[in-house]
Write an enzyme that holds these catalytic residues in place. Structure first.
Site, PDB file in Angstrom:
ATOM      1  N   THR A  89       7.644  78.706 -45.819  1.00 53.10           N
ATOM      2  CA  THR A  89       7.114  79.701 -44.865  1.00 53.10           C
ATOM      3  C   THR A  89       5.625  80.038 -45.049  1.00 53.10           C
ATOM      4  O   THR A  89       4.949  80.263 -44.044  1.00 53.10           O
ATOM      5  CB  THR A  89       7.984  80.991 -44.837  1.00 53.10           C
ATOM      6  OG1 THR A  89       8.334  81.328 -46.171  1.00 53.10           O
ATOM      7  CG2 THR A  89       9.225  80.781 -44.012  1.00 53.10           C
ATOM      8  N   TYR A 121      -0.322  67.546 -18.985  1.00 49.93           N
ATOM      9  CA  TYR A 121      -1.052  67.277 -17.731  1.00 49.93           C
ATOM     10  C   TYR A 121      -0.014  67.050 -16.631  1.00 49.93           C
ATOM     11  O   TYR A 121       0.945  66.302 -16.831  1.00 49.93           O
ATOM     12  CB  TYR A 121      -1.871  66.011 -17.974  1.00 49.93           C
ATOM     13  CG  TYR A 121      -2.741  65.527 -16.859  1.00 49.93           C
ATOM     14  CD1 TYR A 121      -4.059  65.951 -16.755  1.00 49.93           C
ATOM     15  CD2 TYR A 121      -2.262  64.594 -15.933  1.00 49.93           C
ATOM     16  CE1 TYR A 121      -4.890  65.473 -15.758  1.00 49.93           C
ATOM     17  CE2 TYR A 121      -3.082  64.113 -14.928  1.00 49.93           C
ATOM     18  CZ  TYR A 121      -4.384  64.563 -14.850  1.00 49.93           C
ATOM     19  OH  TYR A 121      -5.200  64.089 -13.857  1.00 49.93           O
ATOM     20  N   SER A 122      -0.206  67.665 -15.488  1.00 48.21           N
ATOM     21  CA  SER A 122       0.806  67.547 -14.433  1.00 48.21           C
ATOM     22  C   SER A 122       0.468  66.429 -13.456  1.00 48.21           C
ATOM     23  O   SER A 122      -0.516  66.511 -12.726  1.00 48.21           O
ATOM     24  CB  SER A 122       0.917  68.865 -13.670  1.00 48.21           C
ATOM     25  OG  SER A 122       1.742  68.658 -12.545  1.00 48.21           O
ATOM     26  N   ARG A 231       5.886  60.539 -38.886  1.00 49.39           N
ATOM     27  CA  ARG A 231       5.201  59.625 -37.966  1.00 49.39           C
ATOM     28  C   ARG A 231       4.052  58.848 -38.592  1.00 49.39           C
ATOM     29  O   ARG A 231       3.547  57.909 -37.947  1.00 49.39           O
ATOM     30  CB  ARG A 231       4.709  60.415 -36.731  1.00 49.39           C
ATOM     31  CG  ARG A 231       5.827  61.090 -35.961  1.00 49.39           C
ATOM     32  CD  ARG A 231       6.889  60.111 -35.512  1.00 49.39           C
ATOM     33  NE  ARG A 231       7.936  60.774 -34.725  1.00 49.39           N
ATOM     34  CZ  ARG A 231       8.917  60.143 -34.108  1.00 49.39           C
ATOM     35  NH1 ARG A 231       9.035  58.827 -34.199  1.00 49.39           N
ATOM     36  NH2 ARG A 231       9.821  60.819 -33.421  1.00 49.39           N
TER      37      ARG A 231
HETATM   38  C1  LIG Z   1      11.297  56.189 -37.609  1.00 45.53           C
HETATM   39  C2  LIG Z   1      12.019  57.042 -36.600  1.00 45.53           C
HETATM   40  C3  LIG Z   1      12.985  56.486 -35.785  1.00 45.53           C
HETATM   41  C4  LIG Z   1      13.666  57.281 -34.850  1.00 45.53           C
HETATM   42  N1  LIG Z   1      14.614  56.714 -34.055  1.00 45.53           N
HETATM   43  C5  LIG Z   1      15.241  57.466 -33.124  1.00 45.53           C
HETATM   44  C6  LIG Z   1      16.247  56.896 -32.243  1.00 45.53           C
HETATM   45  O1  LIG Z   1      16.539  55.724 -32.316  1.00 45.53           O
HETATM   46  N2  LIG Z   1      16.813  57.705 -31.323  1.00 45.53           N
HETATM   47  C7  LIG Z   1      16.514  59.034 -31.219  1.00 45.53           C
HETATM   48  O2  LIG Z   1      17.082  59.720 -30.372  1.00 45.53           O
HETATM   49  N3  LIG Z   1      15.601  59.590 -32.032  1.00 45.53           N
HETATM   50  C8  LIG Z   1      14.959  58.857 -32.967  1.00 45.53           C
HETATM   51  N4  LIG Z   1      14.016  59.431 -33.768  1.00 45.53           N
HETATM   52  C9  LIG Z   1      13.699  60.847 -33.590  1.00 45.53           C
HETATM   53  C10 LIG Z   1      14.328  61.706 -34.699  1.00 45.53           C
HETATM   54  O3  LIG Z   1      15.733  61.626 -34.673  1.00 45.53           O
HETATM   55  C11 LIG Z   1      13.903  63.177 -34.529  1.00 45.53           C
HETATM   56  O4  LIG Z   1      14.351  63.644 -33.271  1.00 45.53           O
HETATM   57  C12 LIG Z   1      12.402  63.365 -34.565  1.00 45.53           C
HETATM   58  O5  LIG Z   1      11.857  62.656 -35.659  1.00 45.53           O
HETATM   59  C13 LIG Z   1      12.072  64.840 -34.686  1.00 45.53           C
HETATM   60  O6  LIG Z   1      12.460  65.279 -35.955  1.00 45.53           O
HETATM   61  P1  LIG Z   1      12.912  66.750 -36.221  1.00 45.53           P
HETATM   62  O7  LIG Z   1      14.095  67.121 -35.391  1.00 45.53           O
HETATM   63  O8  LIG Z   1      13.085  66.883 -37.708  1.00 45.53           O
HETATM   64  O9  LIG Z   1      11.595  67.549 -35.775  1.00 45.53           O
HETATM   65  P2  LIG Z   1      11.421  68.956 -35.062  1.00 45.53           P
HETATM   66  O10 LIG Z   1      12.048  68.950 -33.723  1.00 45.53           O
HETATM   67  O11 LIG Z   1       9.963  69.263 -35.146  1.00 45.53           O
HETATM   68  O12 LIG Z   1      12.187  69.945 -35.930  1.00 45.53           O
HETATM   69  C14 LIG Z   1      11.731  70.295 -37.249  1.00 45.53           C
HETATM   70  C15 LIG Z   1      12.915  70.822 -38.003  1.00 45.53           C
HETATM   71  O13 LIG Z   1      13.339  72.050 -37.401  1.00 45.53           O
HETATM   72  C16 LIG Z   1      14.746  72.128 -37.433  1.00 45.53           C
HETATM   73  N5  LIG Z   1      15.252  72.188 -36.043  1.00 45.53           N
HETATM   74  C17 LIG Z   1      14.526  72.085 -34.914  1.00 45.53           C
HETATM   75  N6  LIG Z   1      15.305  72.257 -33.840  1.00 45.53           N
HETATM   76  C18 LIG Z   1      16.553  72.438 -34.306  1.00 45.53           C
HETATM   77  C19 LIG Z   1      17.805  72.644 -33.695  1.00 45.53           C
HETATM   78  N7  LIG Z   1      17.950  72.739 -32.377  1.00 45.53           N
HETATM   79  N8  LIG Z   1      18.879  72.784 -34.483  1.00 45.53           N
HETATM   80  C20 LIG Z   1      18.781  72.729 -35.827  1.00 45.53           C
HETATM   81  N9  LIG Z   1      17.609  72.537 -36.482  1.00 45.53           N
HETATM   82  C21 LIG Z   1      16.516  72.386 -35.730  1.00 45.53           C
HETATM   83  C22 LIG Z   1      15.244  70.901 -38.176  1.00 45.53           C
HETATM   84  O14 LIG Z   1      15.337  71.226 -39.545  1.00 45.53           O
HETATM   85  C23 LIG Z   1      14.140  69.912 -37.993  1.00 45.53           C
HETATM   86  O15 LIG Z   1      14.060  68.929 -39.016  1.00 45.53           O
HETATM   87  C24 LIG Z   1      13.340  58.670 -34.722  1.00 45.53           C
HETATM   88  C25 LIG Z   1      12.360  59.214 -35.552  1.00 45.53           C
HETATM   89  C26 LIG Z   1      11.696  58.424 -36.467  1.00 45.53           C
HETATM   90  C27 LIG Z   1      10.625  59.058 -37.338  1.00 45.53           C
END
Ligand SMILES: Cc1cc2nc3c(=O)[nH]c(=O)nc-3n(C[C@H](O)[C@H](O)[C@H](O)COP(=O)(O)OP(=O)(O)OC[C@H]3O[C@@H](n4cnc5c(N)ncnc54)[C@H](O)[C@@H]3O)c2cc1C
Length: 312
Positions: A89, A121-122, A231
């Site tokens: 945090t 951008y729209s 990323r």
């Molecule tokens: C190498 C790679 C390959 C991937 N391949 C695919 C794929 O094939 N298909 C696909 O669909 N996606 C894919 N993704 C996307 C991946 O599954 C995640 O959606 C994306 O990386 C965002 O991560 P995040 O949810 O941790 O990030 P954020 O959305 O920024 O969230 C950050 C953190 O906040 C928390 N959080 C946010 N929202 C919620 C919620 N609603 N509920 C609970 N906790 C939450 C979680 O702890 C999360 O880790 C890929 C990503 C990477 C890096």
């Protein structure tokens, strides 16, 4: 990076204006502020605003009344501790806002990061620029055989030339049809005075994913580091990695102590599973251990050995 003379002048005017403030500022980031940092063939990332610095992290962690900072070495120690123990945090106290120009297929991956505030951008309101991403020859690679989500060897010769031709021709043709349906050219002039032209929100639907879009993207430091960790990782697609790496450079300038802790503990580190830890302990004790009896899957074993710099 196709900026018009007017856009360049707007950026320069913003860069020239300064105002006194009592808030924390970071000279190295001020130097970069508003300036577009080129990414891919037409894209960019530019920092347009930020709040806080390394001392804001320390201040929040110590819940202090003043700046909260002590000796640099103590602040470094505290930030490292917070990062190592995922006490996240305090890092949420800093915020940054970027303006990004990126291909739509990169935006599709990027938008999955839900913890940012985004305004795009729209293309219902404005005509999209005639700019599409064409990979540089060294990034034009075949499907990887080892990883279904990746690239293998670089394409060469006639095959590479034909791929580039298809990418350019299809995008050009789609953009030509976009202008024809709109009955309007990229510069806003009408094509045929006798036609109404299709609405922008419909004319765009045939455009390729290689077209560039733009957005303002605001996020706190903790979630930005999460984005960069995912990323800028070698498993991420090269095109989004290029943006993450450019942003990591801005983070280095903005919060150098936090960034060093992130590079040591986050992207520069490696998280072990319980099974992985057991393997490392056995290796340290000089015991032979093989994938088959380690309990690790082949993939986890391969990844662990690569992280340890050992042959599989
Ligand atoms: C190498 C790679 C390959 C991937 N391949 C695919 C794929 O094939 N298909 C696909 O669909 N996606 C894919 N993704 C996307 C991946 O599954 C995640 O959606 C994306 O990386 C965002 O991560 P995040 O949810 O941790 O990030 P954020 O959305 O920024 O969230 C950050 C953190 O906040 C928390 N959080 C946010 N929202 C919620 C919620 N609603 N509920 C609970 N906790 C939450 C979680 O702890 C999360 O880790 C890929 C990503 C990477 C890096």
């Amino acid at each position: 990076m196709g900026l018009t003379a007017e856009q360049k002048a707007e950026i320069e005017a913003q860069r020239q204006a300064t105002q006194p403030t009592r808030r924390a500022t970071v000279p190295a980031l001020e130097e970069l502020l508003y300036r577009p940092l080129p990414v891919l063939d037409h894209g960019f990332v530019r920092v347009v605003d930020y709040m806080g610095d390394d001392s804001a992290v320390v201040q929040a962690a110590r819940v202090s009344y003043g700046r909260g900072t002590k000796k640099v070495s103590e602040d470094q120690g505290l930030i490292n501790y917070l990062m190592r123990h995922r006490h996240t945090t305090p890092f949420e106290m800093c915020e940054i806002k970027y303006h990004v120009k990126l291909p739509i297929f990169v935006a599709r991956q990027w938008i999955r990061h839900r913890t940012a505030n985004v305004n795009e951008y729209s293309a219902r309101y404005s005509i999209l620029d005639k700019e599409f991403y064409v990979p540089a020859p060294e990034h034009l690679a075949a499907q990887s055989v080892a990883n279904r989500q990746g690239r293998g060897d670089v394409l060469e010769g006639k095959e590479a030339a034909r791929v580039l031709e298809i990418l350019r021709d299809d995008a050009e043709r789609a953009y030509g049809h976009y202008e024809e349906m709109l009955n309007e050219r990229e510069d806003g002039t009408k094509i045929d005075g006798a036609r109404q032209g299709l609405a922008r929100e419909l004319a765009r639907i045939n455009l390729p994913l290689s077209m560039y879009t733009q957005w303002y993207w605001k996020i706190d430091l903790h979630n930005l580091l999460h984005f960069v960790a995912l990323r800028a990782d070698p498993h991420a697609q090269y095109e989004i990695r290029a943006y993450a790496e450019a942003m990591l450079d801005t983070v280095r300038k903005w919060v150098p102590i936090t960034c060093a802790a992130f590079e040591a503990n986050g992207i520069g580190g490696y998280r072990l599973s319980a099974g992985g830890l057991a393997v490392v302990k056995r290796l340290l004790a000089g015991e032979p251990v093989s994938q088959e009896e380690s309990g690790l899957s082949k993939r986890e074993w391969r990844e662990l050995m690569a992280a340890l710099g050992r042959e599989g």
